[in-house]
Design a protein around this motif. Structure first.
Motif, short mmCIF file in Angstrom:
data_model
loop_
_atom_site.label_atom_id
_atom_site.label_comp_id
_atom_site.label_asym_id
_atom_site.label_seq_id
_atom_site.Cartn_x
_atom_site.Cartn_y
_atom_site.Cartn_z
N UNK A 95 34.86 -4.60 -17.29
CA UNK A 95 35.11 -3.17 -16.44
C UNK A 95 35.98 -3.89 -15.31
N UNK A 96 35.81 -5.14 -14.76
CA UNK A 96 36.46 -5.61 -13.60
C UNK A 96 37.93 -6.17 -14.29
N UNK A 97 37.88 -6.61 -15.43
CA UNK A 97 39.20 -7.17 -16.16
C UNK A 97 40.14 -5.66 -16.25
N UNK A 98 39.40 -4.54 -16.65
CA UNK A 98 40.18 -3.34 -16.92
C UNK A 98 40.85 -2.87 -15.44
N UNK A 117 33.43 2.68 -14.50
CA UNK A 117 32.65 2.64 -15.72
C UNK A 117 32.99 4.10 -16.55
N UNK A 118 33.05 4.85 -15.69
CA UNK A 118 33.00 6.31 -16.49
C UNK A 118 34.41 6.36 -17.31
N UNK A 132 29.99 -4.08 -24.36
CA UNK A 132 29.43 -3.79 -23.25
C UNK A 132 30.07 -3.94 -21.83
N UNK A 133 30.22 -2.92 -21.08
CA UNK A 133 31.20 -3.08 -20.07
C UNK A 133 30.87 -4.06 -19.04
N UNK A 134 29.61 -4.57 -18.99
CA UNK A 134 29.37 -5.37 -18.02
C UNK A 134 29.26 -6.74 -18.51
#
Length: 493
Positions: A95-98, A117-118, A132-134
């Protein structure tokens, strides 16, 4: 958005990369851009997005002359480029990369992780991604990282989307999902530039094709008005017969065995063998454990249990250096981070594993080293002005050839090739297949991991299919079909 590039030229010093390129893009159309490695495709797109400045020519966007100062400005105006090489931060989460550079904040100025995240989950759901986003990106496969790059681009609301080899590390199932997304974007009026060496993809999804050769746009035609042979002829300047050259090597005795190989949580109780002069194709879905098995055999990762034998001798492999000295070579799927030292020259990269062979009284025999490198560069048709050129200056396909040259030069008895033709043009692919045949003629055993099913079927003597960390089945050349492989890869029979 409509884009017209006319008469584009570009040189880097005395190296003329683009010598006059014309291309026109329309909203709601998929335009394929094809050519051999080094033809100038990526350079042209880097000029469009402001990464490089062109020397002469003009760029018109919606009939207005436009020059972007940098890729960020291009992205802000709706022109987004998904590069062939990953542009991720390995130590950061998915998610940080996105959201890097475009983080969402709440009214207090704090990062709004919940909202990020949503939104990430929503785009992942559309793409059919279950990551997994994390998780940190360094824990993901190359294919999973590629899907993240695609997700990042789709989050920019692009009007022009450039895709450079987007499916190179994806499985057949993931490619189908991606094509649905591309067609959906097309319906919304997005102009898509699709760069790929996979002919079946080009003819399945594109509306028109522009062919480049040696920095010049050769021709543009509607996809339904041409065929594979004609496109290949324009790309290479000649007819290309026998796409998968006939393999004539005799298959000898078993030379290599893996017995009960296990890495907990990744693969379990894997046993297989390879014979002299044989090509074994490893197939399976991304995440099935194919690459992880090869990395463990080569000593990059550790095995929890199992044994590796070469010529009936038990090998002790704790590091890649151990594997190399005992006759095993490994072309990694991630050439940028693991296969090459980008700031080193072509010569240094090719000769590195073989460097001890050029030592005389503790000094390097530079003449012998140069002859060795020049021979391999010529054999693999590496396009470069000099062997002293830094590998970072080569196209992706030519970088792949340098990695392959490195392992061919060391004279391995067993050669593991993980996605050997990823990002390589149609002419160079045939050269690599021919080279594999020549190696097997000399008794080399080849283990090839590939996500390209036609490639697996075209060059393998046997196919081993992996499903969720175990061998689901083995097929010989005669009985192997795409349907049988996919059935086994997805847990069928």
């Amino acid at each position: 958005m409509e884009v017209t590039m006319k008469g584009i030229t570009k040189s880097f010093g005395t190296n003329f990369v683009l010598k006059g390129v014309d291309i026109e893009l329309e909203g709601g159309k998929i335009h394929a851009l094809m050519g051999e490695n080094g033809a100038g495709k990526s350079t042209l797109m880097n000029i469009l997005t402001g990464m490089h400045k062109y020397d002469t020519g003009e760029i018109m966007i919606d009939k207005k002359e436009t020059v972007y100062e940098n890729p960020k400005e291009a992205e802000e105006h709706g022109v987004s480029f998904i590069h062939q090489e990953m542009n991720t931060w390995p130590q950061m989460t998915v998610v940080e990369n996105l959201f890097i550079g475009k983080e969402l904040k709440n009214k207090f100025g704090w990062l709004n992780k919940k909202e990020m995240e949503k939104r990430a989950k929503a785009i992942f759901d559309d793409l059919g991604i279950t990551i997994d986003l994390n998780l940190e990106v360094n824990q993901l496969s190359v294919g999973q990282q590629q899907m993240i790059e695609i997700a990042k681009a789709l989050m920019t609301n692009a009007k022009v989307l450039i895709m450079d080899e987007p499916t190179a590390a994806l499985t057949e199932r993931e490619i189908e999902v991606l094509f649905k997304i591309i067609l959906n974007l097309k319906e919304k009026g997005v102009a898509i530039i699709y760069i790929s060496h996979r002919m079946e993809e080009i003819f399945k999804i594109s509306d028109s094709i522009t062919v480049m050769r040696d920095g010049v746009s050769i021709d543009t035609t509607k996809t339904n008005e041409t065929n594979v042979d004609e496109v290949v002829r324009k790309m290479v300047g000649r007819d290309l017969d026998d796409y998968y050259p006939e393999k004539k090597s005799e298959i000898g005795e078993i030379i290599f065995e893996g017995r009960h190989l296990t890495k907990k949580g990744v693969f379990e109780n894997v046993s297989f063998n390879v014979r002299q002069g044989e090509i074994i194709g490893f197939s399976g879905l991304m995440g099935s454990g194919r690459t992880e098995m090869m990395r463990a055999i080569f000593g990059i990762d550790t095995l929890d249990q199992g044994e590796v034998y070469l010529e009936d001798k038990l090998l002790k492999i704790k590091t890649p250096s151990d594997a190399i000295h005992q006759g095993i070579g490994f072309l990694t799927e991630n050439r940028k981070d693991e296969g090459l030292i980008l700031e080193y020259s072509i010569k240094e990269n090719i000769s590195l594993p073989s460097i001890d062979g050029f030592k005389k009284r503790g000094l390097i025999d530079e003449v012998a080293e140069k002859d060795f490198v020049d021979l391999l560069m010529k054999r693999l048709s590496v396009k470069a002005q000099s062997a002293e050129l830094a590998v970072s200056n080569l196209s992706g396909g030519n970088q792949q050839k340098v990695v392959l040259a490195k392992w061919i030069g060391i004279g391995s008895k067993v050669l593991i090739l993980d996605e050997p033709t990823r990002g390589v043009d149609v002419g160079a692919k045939r050269e690599i297949y021919q080279l594999m045949n020549e190696l097997t003629d000399r008794g080399v055993a080849i283990i090839m991991v590939s996500s390209d099913l036609p490639e697996v079927l075209g060059v393998s003597d046997r196919v081993i299919v992996v499903h969720e960390g175990t061998i689901a089945g083995e097929l010989d050349r005669v009985e192997a079909t795409e349907e049988k492989i996919m059935s086994l890869a997805t847990g069928g029979y």
